[in-house]
Design a protein around this motif. Structure first.
Motif, PDB file in Angstrom:
ATOM      1  N   GLN A   7     -40.878 -23.124  58.975  1.00 50.59           N
ATOM      2  CA  GLN A   7     -40.242 -21.955  58.416  1.00 50.59           C
ATOM      3  C   GLN A   7     -40.499 -21.966  56.937  1.00 50.59           C
ATOM      4  OE1 GLN A   7     -36.161 -22.743  59.372  1.00 50.59           O
ATOM      5  NE2 GLN A   7     -35.769 -23.303  57.296  1.00 50.59           N
ATOM      6  N   TRP A  27     -39.320 -13.111  56.941  1.00 49.67           N
ATOM      7  CA  TRP A  27     -40.102 -13.417  58.127  1.00 49.67           C
ATOM      8  C   TRP A  27     -40.229 -12.174  58.976  1.00 49.67           C
ATOM      9  CZ3 TRP A  27     -38.133 -18.775  59.921  1.00 49.67           C
ATOM     10  CH2 TRP A  27     -37.679 -19.481  58.804  1.00 49.67           C
ATOM     11  N   PRO A  30     -39.591 -10.968  65.829  1.00 52.91           N
ATOM     12  CA  PRO A  30     -40.291 -11.532  66.987  1.00 52.91           C
ATOM     13  C   PRO A  30     -41.179 -10.488  67.641  1.00 52.91           C
ATOM     14  CG  PRO A  30     -37.977 -12.148  66.997  1.00 52.91           C
ATOM     15  CD  PRO A  30     -38.155 -11.115  65.926  1.00 52.91           C
ATOM     16  N   SER A  52     -41.695 -16.231  62.462  1.00 57.52           N
ATOM     17  CA  SER A  52     -40.580 -15.762  63.276  1.00 57.52           C
ATOM     18  C   SER A  52     -40.137 -16.807  64.290  1.00 57.52           C
ATOM     19  CB  SER A  52     -40.973 -14.465  63.983  1.00 57.52           C
ATOM     20  OG  SER A  52     -39.957 -14.054  64.872  1.00 57.52           O
ATOM     21  N   GLY A  55     -38.911 -20.092  62.675  1.00 59.69           N
ATOM     22  CA  GLY A  55     -37.674 -19.858  61.948  1.00 59.69           C
ATOM     23  C   GLY A  55     -36.446 -20.170  62.781  1.00 59.69           C
ATOM     24  N   HIS A  56     -36.628 -20.343  64.081  1.00 63.78           N
ATOM     25  CA  HIS A  56     -35.512 -20.696  64.952  1.00 63.78           C
ATOM     26  C   HIS A  56     -35.170 -22.182  64.889  1.00 63.78           C
ATOM     27  CE1 HIS A  56     -36.401 -16.701  66.443  1.00 63.78           C
ATOM     28  NE2 HIS A  56     -35.277 -16.722  67.120  1.00 63.78           N
ATOM     29  N   PHE A 192     -31.735 -20.778  58.347  1.00 63.13           N
ATOM     30  CA  PHE A 192     -32.037 -20.482  59.740  1.00 63.13           C
ATOM     31  C   PHE A 192     -32.406 -19.021  59.888  1.00 63.13           C
ATOM     32  CE2 PHE A 192     -30.393 -19.190  64.024  1.00 63.13           C
ATOM     33  CZ  PHE A 192     -31.297 -19.919  64.799  1.00 63.13           C
ATOM     34  N   ARG A 193     -33.555 -18.763  60.495  1.00 60.46           N
ATOM     35  CA  ARG A 193     -34.025 -17.391  60.728  1.00 60.46           C
ATOM     36  C   ARG A 193     -33.984 -16.562  59.446  1.00 60.46           C
ATOM     37  NH1 ARG A 193     -31.262 -14.958  66.005  1.00 60.46           N
ATOM     38  NH2 ARG A 193     -32.651 -13.241  65.393  1.00 60.46           N
TER      39      ARG A 193
END
Length: 201
Positions: A7, A27, A30, A52, A55-56, A192-193
């Motif tokens: 990420q 980002w 998805p 994307s 990033g999880h 996160f994300r």
């Protein structure tokens, strides 16, 4: 944070791509377009989709600091930090090749890694600003090596660069730990994300 890492981390946003720590919300969504790519980029692994999906994977956030000759502090926010080895004690982080902050930190004999707490997003924002005094308004005390340890940081690690390895658009920096300690209590700052957050236990 930023990079060709799982990420883009927070921080070092004074670079076009960012470094382990890119700006939140940068980002792609998805399911972005897929490309056939060349021999080094498999089908379906364009940059948008890469960011994307990876990033999880949640990461903590650290700030790497050092003093330049003359005593001026420099710093870089990083989301790609990890422990590497117990014997010898090694840690590592990734820095974007286009980072304008890393060249100020790299010459230092000792770097200090600050493990940031959940309320310390302002530290990331300050270190990511372009120009000016990035440490203005930030309270810190010196580590045993003399580098900035931000007030409220969960822990600090004094370390020296052991090796650097080119890795695509980033450098993997491996450091030998010289000293370390817990500094404050609380929860960690999490990325996160594409967003900063806190860890709720």
């Amino acid at each position: 944070m930023h990079s060709g890492l799982p990420q883009d981390p927070p921080g070092d946003r004074d670079t076009p791509h960012g470094a382990p720590g890119g700006a939140p919300g940068r980002w792609g969504a998805p399911g972005g377009p897929r490309t056939t790519g060349g021999p080094d980029r498999p089908r379906g692994v364009d940059e948008r989709r890469f960011r994307s999906v990876l990033g999880h994977f949640a990461t903590g956030v650290v700030a790497v600091t050092a003093l330049a000759p003359g005593g001026r502090p420099h710093g870089l926010a990083v989301g790609s930090f990890t422990s590497v080895s117990l014997d010898p004690p090694l840690v590592a982080f990734c820095v974007g090749r286009t980072s304008t902050s890393w060249p100020h930190l790299r010459p230092a004999d000792v770097l200090t890694v600050n493990v940031l707490a959940e309320h310390q997003r302002p530290v990331c924002d300050a270190l990511a600003a372009s120009g000016g005094d990035k440490f203005a308004g930030l309270d810190w005390t010196p580590s045993p090596a003399g580098n900035p340890v931000f007030d409220g940081a969960l822990a600090w690690i004094d370390c020296s660069v052991e090796a650097e390895y080119p890795a695509g658009d980033h450098m993997i920096v491996v450091c030998r730990v010289r000293d370390l300690d817990v500094h404050a209590s609380g929860g960690p700052l999490v990325f996160f994300r594409g967003r900063y957050g806190a860890l709720h236990l």
